[in-house]
Design a protein around this motif. Structure first.
Motif, PDB file in Angstrom:
ATOM      1  N   UNK A 121       0.857  -1.179   0.000  1.00 23.43           N
ATOM      2  CA  UNK A 121       0.000   0.000   0.000  1.00 23.43           C
ATOM      3  C   UNK A 121       0.893   1.229   0.000  1.00 23.43           C
ATOM      4  N   UNK A 122       0.670   2.088  -0.968  1.00 20.97           N
ATOM      5  CA  UNK A 122       1.416   3.335  -1.073  1.00 20.97           C
ATOM      6  C   UNK A 122       0.413   4.472  -0.957  1.00 20.97           C
TER       7      UNK A 122
ATOM      8  N   UNK B  46       5.204   8.698  -6.584  1.00 23.64           N
ATOM      9  CA  UNK B  46       4.528   7.642  -5.830  1.00 23.64           C
ATOM     10  C   UNK B  46       4.752   6.283  -6.499  1.00 23.64           C
ATOM     11  N   UNK B  47       4.722   6.257  -7.817  1.00 30.45           N
ATOM     12  CA  UNK B  47       4.977   5.029  -8.555  1.00 30.45           C
ATOM     13  C   UNK B  47       6.397   4.533  -8.326  1.00 30.45           C
TER      14      UNK B  47
ATOM     15  N   UNK C 121       9.540  -0.365  -3.174  1.00 25.70           N
ATOM     16  CA  UNK C 121       9.013  -1.262  -2.144  1.00 25.70           C
ATOM     17  C   UNK C 121       8.835  -2.669  -2.688  1.00 25.70           C
ATOM     18  N   UNK C 122       8.329  -2.767  -3.912  1.00 24.32           N
ATOM     19  CA  UNK C 122       8.121  -4.063  -4.548  1.00 24.32           C
ATOM     20  C   UNK C 122       9.454  -4.783  -4.725  1.00 24.32           C
TER      21      UNK C 122
ATOM     22  N   UNK D 107       9.828 -10.242  -3.961  1.00 23.26           N
ATOM     23  CA  UNK D 107       8.733 -11.121  -4.362  1.00 23.26           C
ATOM     24  C   UNK D 107       9.013 -11.776  -5.707  1.00 23.26           C
ATOM     25  N   UNK D 108       9.459 -11.001  -6.681  1.00 22.67           N
ATOM     26  CA  UNK D 108       9.699 -11.548  -8.014  1.00 22.67           C
ATOM     27  C   UNK D 108      10.833 -12.563  -7.997  1.00 22.67           C
TER      28      UNK D 108
END
Length: 63
Positions: A3-4, A15-16, A22-23, A28-29
């Protein structure tokens, strides 16, 4: 789920960029790619040892 919260007056591109950072930091990837196919425990351990040897060689040089 990430959540951003977009701050008042913040550019959507900024923001992107925070979302992407964060991603990437959640790794995760990387985990998904690793789970794509099975890796034997011995192979995984061998890669771990090889990585540790590399780090030892690069970061702890005694010149």
């Amino acid at each position: 789920m990430l959540i951003i919260k977009v701050k008042d007056g913040e550019n959507i591109d900024r923001a992107l960029k925070r979302y992407r950072r964060k991603h990437r930091d959640t790794k995760l990837m990387r985990e998904l790619r690793e789970r794509k196919e099975y890796t034997k425990e011995s192979v995984r351990r061998r890669a771990e040892v090889k990585k540790a040897q590399y780090k030892e060689r690069v970061f702890f040089k005694n010149d």
